[in-house]
Motif scaffolding. Structure first.
Motif, mmCIF file in Angstrom:
data_model
loop_
_atom_site.group_PDB
_atom_site.id
_atom_site.type_symbol
_atom_site.label_atom_id
_atom_site.label_comp_id
_atom_site.label_asym_id
_atom_site.label_seq_id
_atom_site.Cartn_x
_atom_site.Cartn_y
_atom_site.Cartn_z
ATOM 1 N N GLN A 126 0.412 10.401 -92.705
ATOM 2 C CA GLN A 126 1.620 9.056 -92.510
ATOM 3 C C GLN A 126 1.552 7.877 -92.207
ATOM 4 O OE1 GLN A 126 6.087 10.175 -92.978
ATOM 5 N NE2 GLN A 126 5.402 12.183 -93.461
ATOM 6 N N TRP A 127 0.576 7.649 -90.789
ATOM 7 C CA TRP A 127 0.349 6.619 -90.162
ATOM 8 C C TRP A 127 -1.087 5.622 -90.923
ATOM 9 C CZ3 TRP A 127 -1.526 5.509 -83.672
ATOM 10 C CH2 TRP A 127 -0.851 4.354 -83.739
ATOM 11 N N LEU A 128 -1.517 6.647 -91.484
ATOM 12 C CA LEU A 128 -3.064 5.872 -91.327
ATOM 13 C C LEU A 128 -2.887 5.744 -93.086
ATOM 14 C CD1 LEU A 128 -5.896 8.688 -90.442
ATOM 15 C CD2 LEU A 128 -5.548 6.173 -89.998
ATOM 16 N N ALA A 129 -2.120 6.500 -93.806
ATOM 17 C CA ALA A 129 -2.070 6.036 -94.994
ATOM 18 C C ALA A 129 -1.221 4.705 -94.960
ATOM 19 C CB ALA A 129 -0.776 7.390 -95.237
ATOM 20 N N LEU A 130 0.147 4.833 -94.646
ATOM 21 C CA LEU A 130 0.565 3.503 -94.667
ATOM 22 C C LEU A 130 -0.125 2.605 -93.953
ATOM 23 C CD1 LEU A 130 3.734 5.039 -92.447
ATOM 24 C CD2 LEU A 130 3.972 3.644 -94.453
ATOM 25 N N THR A 131 -1.271 2.839 -93.081
ATOM 26 C CA THR A 131 -1.697 1.470 -92.865
ATOM 27 C C THR A 131 -2.398 1.090 -93.959
ATOM 28 O OG1 THR A 131 -2.047 1.615 -90.427
ATOM 29 C CG2 THR A 131 -3.639 1.317 -90.980
ATOM 30 N N TRP A 132 -3.148 1.433 -94.429
ATOM 31 C CA TRP A 132 -3.608 1.474 -95.480
ATOM 32 C C TRP A 132 -2.855 0.808 -96.596
ATOM 33 C CZ3 TRP A 132 -8.198 4.625 -96.598
ATOM 34 C CH2 TRP A 132 -9.816 3.527 -97.972
ATOM 35 N N HIS A 133 -1.702 1.123 -97.208
ATOM 36 C CA HIS A 133 -0.732 0.527 -97.892
ATOM 37 C C HIS A 133 -1.016 -0.954 -96.762
ATOM 38 C CE1 HIS A 133 -0.208 3.191 -100.603
ATOM 39 N NE2 HIS A 133 0.128 4.630 -99.931
ATOM 40 N N LEU A 134 -0.035 -1.045 -96.349
ATOM 41 C CA LEU A 134 0.122 -2.634 -96.218
ATOM 42 C C LEU A 134 -0.749 -3.455 -96.046
ATOM 43 C CD1 LEU A 134 2.555 -1.138 -92.757
ATOM 44 C CD2 LEU A 134 3.065 -2.980 -94.994
ATOM 45 N N ALA A 135 -2.725 -3.580 -94.993
ATOM 46 C CA ALA A 135 -3.245 -3.853 -95.215
ATOM 47 C C ALA A 135 -3.951 -4.111 -96.984
ATOM 48 C CB ALA A 135 -4.837 -3.033 -95.047
ATOM 49 N N ALA A 136 -3.495 -3.421 -97.857
ATOM 50 C CA ALA A 136 -3.246 -4.088 -99.146
ATOM 51 C C ALA A 136 -2.934 -4.675 -99.858
ATOM 52 C CB ALA A 136 -3.982 -2.630 -99.999
ATOM 53 N N GLY A 137 -1.072 -4.563 -99.088
ATOM 54 C CA GLY A 137 0.110 -5.573 -99.632
ATOM 55 C C GLY A 137 0.285 -4.498 -100.875
ATOM 56 N N HIS A 138 0.496 -3.771 -100.535
ATOM 57 C CA HIS A 138 1.048 -1.890 -101.161
ATOM 58 C C HIS A 138 2.618 -2.290 -101.049
ATOM 59 C CE1 HIS A 138 -2.996 -1.009 -102.730
ATOM 60 N NE2 HIS A 138 -2.638 -2.033 -103.397
ATOM 61 N N TRP A 139 3.287 -2.661 -101.513
ATOM 62 C CA TRP A 139 5.228 -2.693 -100.384
ATOM 63 C C TRP A 139 5.530 -1.011 -102.028
ATOM 64 C CZ3 TRP A 139 5.235 -4.852 -96.264
ATOM 65 C CH2 TRP A 139 4.824 -5.768 -96.041
ATOM 66 N N LEU A 140 5.861 -1.261 -103.072
ATOM 67 C CA LEU A 140 5.654 -0.534 -103.274
ATOM 68 C C LEU A 140 6.312 0.680 -102.986
ATOM 69 C CD1 LEU A 140 8.923 -0.287 -105.442
ATOM 70 C CD2 LEU A 140 6.943 -0.229 -107.597
ATOM 71 N N PRO A 141 5.758 1.520 -103.059
ATOM 72 C CA PRO A 141 4.931 2.782 -102.414
ATOM 73 C C PRO A 141 6.050 3.021 -100.641
ATOM 74 C CG PRO A 141 2.704 2.181 -102.765
ATOM 75 C CD PRO A 141 3.694 1.040 -102.906
ATOM 76 N N LEU A 142 5.543 2.244 -100.406
ATOM 77 C CA LEU A 142 6.819 1.940 -98.946
ATOM 78 C C LEU A 142 7.871 2.344 -99.336
ATOM 79 C CD1 LEU A 142 3.646 0.921 -97.739
ATOM 80 C CD2 LEU A 142 5.107 0.126 -96.364
ATOM 81 N N VAL A 143 8.789 1.380 -100.266
ATOM 82 C CA VAL A 143 9.960 2.325 -100.568
ATOM 83 C C VAL A 143 10.393 3.133 -101.044
ATOM 84 C CG1 VAL A 143 11.844 0.594 -101.830
ATOM 85 C CG2 VAL A 143 10.467 -0.729 -100.625
#
Length: 262
Positions: free
Chosen positions: A138-155
């Motif tokens: 989860q930490w790696l996937a969240l980091t990837w999303h955040l680095a790419a500016g993908h906010w909706l999947p985090l919500v």
């Protein structure tokens, strides 16, 4: 307060510490199960808002020139904060279920011995490895999303994870009908199951309309179906579901969503 609002607060209070403790009985707990995913949406919104504020403050502070032009270290810290807030807000409840199920399944035990290990509060090697594997994923996937500016999947990830618990509760009988897991199964009736399945399909279609590829959408739905079937088969083989199964389903479903939407 409307009945729907009360049930939503029941779900939020049951799944987190973000709502004041509420009087709980078997009927109210079963009735709040359909509101698990909306409660997860609120949690995801708060975690993501905190991560966004952290990154905004980090980029604006003169003391953080170390991160100038380095997206990944800042994203990793924000992802860690996201997970830390989840652990705090849920009291680690779902992670505890994941560890317990990891120990019980990893032991290879069946029957009474399986349930003895599942209910043991001590952490074993398989439980620790399960926590490490899913947390790091989860930490790696969240980091990837955040680095790419993908906010909706985090919500959406916490909502999807809690929907996974509802799908599982609708797919296997409880081990003890009077336990928390049994009451959750009672609340996940055929109508709730149909609504959640339709919601998953419509959400996947929406994500594809927003840029998710077709193969990612198929992987998301296929992986979630396989995960639910696998957990349900394990529960049936061991005599039914418990709250630990549902807690593990939340974290596994959350990881599935985060990985499929990368």
């Amino acid at each position: 307060m409307s009945r729907a609002g009360g049930r939503f607060l029941d779900a939020l209070a049951f799944l987190s510490r973000l709502a004041p403790p509420r009087p709980c009985n078997a009927r109210s707990l079963a009735a709040c199960v359909p509101w698990f995913a909306p409660a997860g949406l609120v949690l995801g919104s708060l975690y993501t808002l905190a991560a966004w504020l952290f990154l905004t403050l980090l980029s604006a502070s003169p003391a953080t020139m170390l991160f100038s032009g380095a997206v990944w270290p800042a994203a990793a810290l924000a992802a860690w904060l996201w997970l830390a807030l989840e652990l705090w807000s849920t009291r680690g409840l779902h992670w505890d279920g994941l560890a317990d199920l990891g120990d019980a399944c990893g032991s290879g035990a069946t029957g009474a011995r399986f349930w003895e290990i599942l209910r043991d509060s001590r952490l074993g090697a398989f439980g620790a490895l399960s926590l490490l594997l899913i947390f790091s994923g989860q930490w790696l996937a969240l980091t990837w999303h955040l680095a790419a500016g993908h906010w909706l999947p985090l919500v959406l990830a916490p909502a999807w994870g809690r929907a996974c618990a509802v799908w599982l509760a609708a797919s296997a009988p409880p081990h003890d009908p009077d336990s928390l897991g049994g009451l959750a199964c009672a609340g996940a009736g055929p109508a709730v199951r149909r609504i959640y399945r339709l919601a998953a399909f419509l959400l996947t279609c929406l994500l594809m309309a927003l840029g998710l590829s077709l193969w990612q959408g198929l992987v998301l739905l296929g992986a979630q179906y396989w995960l639910t079937r696998r957990l349900a088969a394990t529960a049936r083989r061991q005599g039914g579901l418990s709250g630990d199964f549902l807690g593990a389903a939340i974290e596994l479903g959350q990881l599935c969503f985060l990985l499929a939407t990368l």
